[in-house]
Design a protein around this motif. Structure first.
Motif, mmCIF file in Angstrom:
data_model
loop_
_atom_site.group_PDB
_atom_site.id
_atom_site.type_symbol
_atom_site.label_atom_id
_atom_site.label_comp_id
_atom_site.label_asym_id
_atom_site.label_seq_id
_atom_site.Cartn_x
_atom_site.Cartn_y
_atom_site.Cartn_z
ATOM 1 N N TYR A 232 40.015 30.066 43.933
ATOM 2 C CA TYR A 232 38.712 30.020 43.226
ATOM 3 C C TYR A 232 39.037 29.920 41.792
ATOM 4 O O TYR A 232 38.409 29.106 41.089
ATOM 5 C CB TYR A 232 37.876 31.055 43.615
ATOM 6 C CG TYR A 232 36.578 31.138 42.693
ATOM 7 C CD1 TYR A 232 35.514 30.202 42.696
ATOM 8 C CD2 TYR A 232 36.461 31.906 41.546
ATOM 9 C CE1 TYR A 232 34.432 30.323 42.010
ATOM 10 C CE2 TYR A 232 35.449 32.048 40.869
ATOM 11 C CZ TYR A 232 34.452 31.263 40.974
ATOM 12 O OH TYR A 232 33.333 31.132 40.276
ATOM 13 N N SER A 236 37.974 26.651 39.520
ATOM 14 C CA SER A 236 36.678 26.656 38.777
ATOM 15 C C SER A 236 36.786 26.811 37.369
ATOM 16 O O SER A 236 35.746 26.702 36.519
ATOM 17 C CB SER A 236 35.652 27.554 39.344
ATOM 18 O OG SER A 236 35.498 27.308 40.886
ATOM 19 N N GLU A 265 31.230 35.458 42.011
ATOM 20 C CA GLU A 265 31.971 34.622 40.669
ATOM 21 C C GLU A 265 32.751 35.973 40.334
ATOM 22 O O GLU A 265 32.746 37.154 40.575
ATOM 23 C CB GLU A 265 30.718 34.310 39.978
ATOM 24 C CG GLU A 265 29.621 33.533 40.458
ATOM 25 C CD GLU A 265 30.071 32.117 40.590
ATOM 26 O OE1 GLU A 265 31.240 31.830 39.577
ATOM 27 O OE2 GLU A 265 29.684 31.064 41.240
ATOM 28 N N TYR A 267 33.566 37.547 36.172
ATOM 29 C CA TYR A 267 32.945 37.546 34.782
ATOM 30 C C TYR A 267 34.055 38.240 33.931
ATOM 31 O O TYR A 267 34.366 39.556 34.254
ATOM 32 C CB TYR A 267 31.427 38.258 34.849
ATOM 33 C CG TYR A 267 30.691 37.357 35.624
ATOM 34 C CD1 TYR A 267 29.832 36.375 35.168
ATOM 35 C CD2 TYR A 267 30.405 37.747 36.902
ATOM 36 C CE1 TYR A 267 28.798 35.593 35.855
ATOM 37 C CE2 TYR A 267 29.387 36.954 37.826
ATOM 38 C CZ TYR A 267 28.861 35.837 37.138
ATOM 39 O OH TYR A 267 27.993 35.403 37.899
#
Length: 420
Positions: A232, A236, A265, A267
């Protein structure tokens, strides 16, 4: 024979010293402590009594003794000193002070992330009203390290105490207040090797903190490599990260970034433009022959940083292998008994074992919640996460660390269901 001057004679310099000597370099270690108080000085080819902040005296020594390069371990204090000494002596250093200042400060790092569309953790101004701040939050020094001065606040009444604690560990006297991402204490680490402006993703791992529920020890207890977020991340985020660091002109060196996953996600919240104290190079070297400490030392003495073989074999998937870094946290007190280490070594083929304390050593209260709390680190390969969990459980069953009254000193046993 090339000569390398290492700043700082504590255990933080030992791995750099060992690698430098394995490369055939003559190693000098400098600080103002006596040899008998400094393990790296005892291992060096030569030890000198010059403070790592005495830049002019170090410069004169470099010139009079034909020193080819200056380096140090992951100590941020001595990295700053090495940077200044190299500047005065005209020796290569992998980053500039401007780059270092941006990357070592949590606030400026995150601002750089936001400007380059790299996701980062939301933060608040300490002066914001309680309506703006969404609790829980994590409070930490903007330029701290080793997990010192970090507090999780569940409510507004805890902010002032946490803020003052963080200030103690901030050289710039600045504090950051961030959203505390409640993901059961999981983080992600991302590592790069940079060679002549080319960025190579070298390793990613999933990090599990020691005490995600009590929130008193947010240090990294277990790391599993490679991270389940690797694919991922490459699709991304990787390109934006590379562009971000190229903008500030980073050409050579190593760096790591730390992130927190939430809702699929990740961060980012901090980084280090330096080697890591966890010594992940022993894992990459065992898996695919990549040793970033060797690279950094070669660069320091003016040689080619990376060989073509090394560049061709950098692989964040570890050549198809899985690896584990497992650290044992202990509580405060005096260590009276240590057993089981040799038995563990017979049961589990280890990549590396590092022990920081011995019988009779005293762990003070203020070490709790920092990396100084760790008694040792195990590194080993695993077939998968289930195998990793079984090996961790075996280690925890066999190892014994007690005080002189026979009380267990292990701070918290890792719950392996977190990684299965």
């Amino acid at each position: 024979m090339k000569k390398l001057l290492i700043l700082g004679g504590t255990s933080a310099s030992v791995e750099v010293l060992k690698v430098a000597k394995s490369l055939g370099y003559y190693v000098v270690v400098a600080d103002d402590a006596p040899v008998e108080k400094r393990i790296a000085k005892q291992m060096a080819d030569e030890a000198i009594a010059i403070s790592t902040t005495d830049y002019e005296m170090l410069k004169e020594y470099i010139k009079s003794h034909n020193i080819d390069g200056v380096f140090c371990g992951p100590s941020e204090f001595n990295i700053s000193n090495a940077m200044e000494v190299c500047k005065r002596a005209g020796l290569p250093f992998y980053c500039t002070k401007e780059q270092w200042d941006i990357c070592s400060n949590k606030y400026t790092f995150k601002r750089m992330c936001r400007e380059n569309q790299v996701p980062c953790v939301e933060e608040y101004d300490i002066k914001d009203t309680k309506e703006k701040i969404k609790f829980p939050v994590i409070v930490k020094p903007v330029d701290g390290c080793s997990s010192k001065g970090i507090t999780v606040c569940e409510k507004e009444s805890e902010l002032e105490t946490a803020y003052n604690e963080a200030l103690k560990y901030s050289e710039s006297k600045k504090v950051v207040v961030e959203k505390y991402i409640q993901n059961k204490g999981v983080g992600v680490s991302v590592r790069y090797i940079i060679e002549n402006g080319n960025f190579h993703l070298s390793l990613m791992g999933d990090r599990y903190v020691t005490d995600p529920y009590g929130k008193k020890a947010l240090t990294t207890n277990v790391v599993i490599y490679p991270s389940k977020y690797t694919e991922y991340y490459q699709k991304s985020i990787d390109q934006n990260v590379q562009k971000m660091f190229k903008k500030i002109g980073i050409q050579n060196g190593v760096l790591f970034m730390q992130a927190l996953p939430e809702d699929g996600e990740i961060y980012f919240h901090e980084m280090g433009l330096r080697l890591s104290g966890g010594l992940p190079y022993v894992i990459t070297e065992a898996a695919n022959g990549i040793n970033d400490v060797k690279m950094m030392i070669r660069y320091a003495v003016g040689e080619e940083m990376c060989t073509k073989y090394e560049l061709d074999h950098i692989d964040p998937y570890l050549n198809g292998k899985s690896a584990v870094l497992f650290s044992i946290p202990i509580r405060s007190g005096e260590i009276g008994k240590i057993e089981g280490i040799e038995a563990i070594k017979q049961m589990i083929p280890l990549i590396d074992y590092t022990q920081y304390y011995a019988q009779g050593d005293i762990i003070p209260d203020n070490y709790i919640g920092t990396t100084m709390q760790f008694f040792c680190r195990f590194k080993f390969f695993a077939l998968n996460r289930e195998d990793a969990a079984e090996k961790i459980e075996l280690i925890q069953k066999v190892i014994q660390i007690e005080d002189f009254n026979g009380k267990d000193m292990i701070y918290k046993y890792f719950d392996c269901s977190r990684i299965k």
